[in-house]
Motif scaffolding. Structure first.
Motif, PDB file in Angstrom:
ATOM      1  N   GLU A   1      25.729   2.151  60.421  1.00 37.05           N
ATOM      2  CA  GLU A   1      25.363   1.455  61.650  1.00 37.05           C
ATOM      3  C   GLU A   1      24.079   2.034  62.244  1.00 37.05           C
ATOM      4  O   GLU A   1      23.176   1.295  62.669  1.00 37.05           O
ATOM      5  CB  GLU A   1      26.497   1.554  62.670  1.00 37.05           C
ATOM      6  N   GLU A   2      23.990   3.356  62.258  1.00 42.05           N
ATOM      7  CA  GLU A   2      22.783   3.994  62.794  1.00 42.05           C
ATOM      8  C   GLU A   2      21.583   3.714  61.905  1.00 42.05           C
ATOM      9  O   GLU A   2      20.475   3.449  62.390  1.00 42.05           O
ATOM     10  CB  GLU A   2      23.005   5.507  62.919  1.00 42.05           C
ATOM     11  N   LEU A   3      21.785   3.724  60.609  1.00 42.60           N
ATOM     12  CA  LEU A   3      20.694   3.418  59.686  1.00 42.60           C
ATOM     13  C   LEU A   3      20.196   1.991  59.880  1.00 42.60           C
ATOM     14  O   LEU A   3      18.991   1.729  59.786  1.00 42.60           O
ATOM     15  CB  LEU A   3      21.148   3.632  58.244  1.00 42.60           C
ATOM     16  N   ALA A   4      21.119   1.074  60.161  1.00 41.38           N
ATOM     17  CA  ALA A   4      20.721  -0.320  60.407  1.00 41.38           C
ATOM     18  C   ALA A   4      19.876  -0.429  61.667  1.00 41.38           C
ATOM     19  O   ALA A   4      18.884  -1.171  61.706  1.00 41.38           O
ATOM     20  CB  ALA A   4      21.961  -1.205  60.510  1.00 41.38           C
ATOM     21  N   ARG A   5      20.247   0.304  62.716  1.00 43.41           N
ATOM     22  CA  ARG A   5      19.464   0.286  63.947  1.00 43.41           C
ATOM     23  C   ARG A   5      18.067   0.868  63.707  1.00 43.41           C
ATOM     24  O   ARG A   5      17.074   0.356  64.208  1.00 43.41           O
ATOM     25  CB  ARG A   5      20.178   1.069  65.056  1.00 43.41           C
ATOM     26  N   LEU A   6      18.017   1.942  62.935  1.00 36.43           N
ATOM     27  CA  LEU A   6      16.722   2.526  62.607  1.00 36.43           C
ATOM     28  C   LEU A   6      15.878   1.537  61.811  1.00 36.43           C
ATOM     29  O   LEU A   6      14.672   1.404  62.050  1.00 36.43           O
ATOM     30  CB  LEU A   6      16.914   3.817  61.804  1.00 36.43           C
ATOM     31  N   GLY A   7      16.507   0.839  60.879  1.00 35.95           N
ATOM     32  CA  GLY A   7      15.785  -0.107  60.039  1.00 35.95           C
ATOM     33  C   GLY A   7      15.157  -1.226  60.843  1.00 35.95           C
ATOM     34  O   GLY A   7      14.054  -1.696  60.529  1.00 35.95           O
ATOM     35  N   GLU A   8      15.833  -1.642  61.902  1.00 36.55           N
ATOM     36  CA  GLU A   8      15.310  -2.719  62.734  1.00 36.55           C
ATOM     37  C   GLU A   8      14.030  -2.272  63.439  1.00 36.55           C
ATOM     38  O   GLU A   8      13.041  -3.023  63.505  1.00 36.55           O
ATOM     39  CB  GLU A   8      16.385  -3.131  63.738  1.00 36.55           C
TER      40      GLU A   8
END
Length: 321
Positions: free
Chosen positions: A44-51
């Protein structure tokens, strides 16, 4: 408060840390920094960073660096500015042979070639300007507003350098307006007037006002980040440039009060929010929450390195993004 907002003190503290790191800390110790920062992050945190990475680096297709691209050693070290040290701290985490195109300073145009920059125009075709958190100590510093909104003066305040046409146009209209305490702090240009000049004000002095104007200069307005932490209401025209702060994502009426480009509606907007303080405080709270996105030091460093990694991967210098 003075310790946090005084430019001279911030600069001294910044260079006191940056210069010893430059000369005394071996670059080899930075290798693996990115992997260490990534440890323990969930999907989930990686997805937020990716955005956010996708926002800062809009490039998706492979490209080649220009003939003028340089390695870290090619970045002039005789001009040891905050831009230099910020960029150096990121580049040291990657192999020494990687090459980049970059541009320091206020970049208010779209680069001809993919380049690492502090700022860019807000547009659909600005992908060549890859944003990094450069000159961060000037733009991102913590602030604690000691004044409640309801205890502040019922006026709009602004201090800054005059000279640009849009700033002069504003001063011409509102320098003597009873709702405003505004003025430029430098000598007037040929298009200016001596009575536009007013004494400088500290950040703390400006925090005593309910309304603070944010007006862009060569690129973004440097006061926008500290206004976003204050208990004052930010008034500005829709921004035309953006930085790491993602000014292009700010929503009028949610994060700030939007003004017309000619500022003709300024008195009307001030009257409205004086009559509706709860609306003003709701916008202030939203803007404060927006700023908190940028306060996690570890996450911010990680994001900078991941943006750099994406740039290097798309330019064919790393195995993958």
């Amino acid at each position: 408060m003075a310790l946090l907002t005084d430019k001279r003190i911030r600069r001294i503290a910044y260079f006191s840390a940056a210069v010893p790191q430059h000369y005394l800390v071996p670059t080899s110790l930075y290798r693996g920094r990115l992997d260490r920062l990534l440890r323990g992050l969930d999907d989930e945190e990686l997805a937020r960073l990716g955005e956010r990475i996708g926002y800062y680096c809009k490039l998706d297709e492979p490209f080649g660096v220009s003939d003028g691209a340089v390695t870290l050693k090619g970045v002039p070290s005789n001009r040891q500015t905050m831009y230099y040290y910020d960029l150096r701290a990121m580049m040291r985490c990657f192999p020494p042979q990687v090459r980049i195109d970059y541009q320091f300073g206020d970049v208010n145009w779209v680069m001809d070639h993919p380049s690492l920059v502090k700022s860019r125009p807000i547009s659909d075709d600005n992908a060549n300007n890859v944003l990094l958190k450069l000159n961060r100590i000037r733009h991102f510093f913590p602030l604690d507003d000691p004044f409640r909104y309801e205890d502040k003066r019922d006026l709009l305040v602004w201090r800054g350098a005059g000279g640009q046409r849009h700033r002069n146009d504003f001063l011409r209209k509102y320098r003597h307006h009873p709702m405003c305490d505004v003025g430029q702090v430098n000598e007037p240009t040929a298009d200016g007037q001596p009575d536009w000049v007013k004494p400088k004000m500290t950040v703390k002095e400006q925090l005593r006002y309910k309304f603070i104007l944010s007006i862009e200069g060569n690129d973004v307005a440097s006061n926008l980040k500290w206004i976003s932490q204050s208990n004052s209401l930010c008034l500005m025209v829709r921004p035309k440039f953006e930085t790491w702060f993602m000014e292009g994502r700010l929503v009028p009426g949610t994060h700030y009060v939007e003004l017309r480009d000619d500022y003709a509606d300024l008195p009307e907007k001030i009257d409205h929010y004086l009559a509706n303080p709860d609306e003003a405080k709701a916008i202030i709270a939203n803007f404060q929450a927006y700023y908190r996105i940028f306060t996690d030091v570890r996450r911010e460093e990680l994001l900078c390195l991941l943006v750099m990694k994406k740039f290097l991967a798309l330019s064919g210098q790393l195995a993958s993004a």
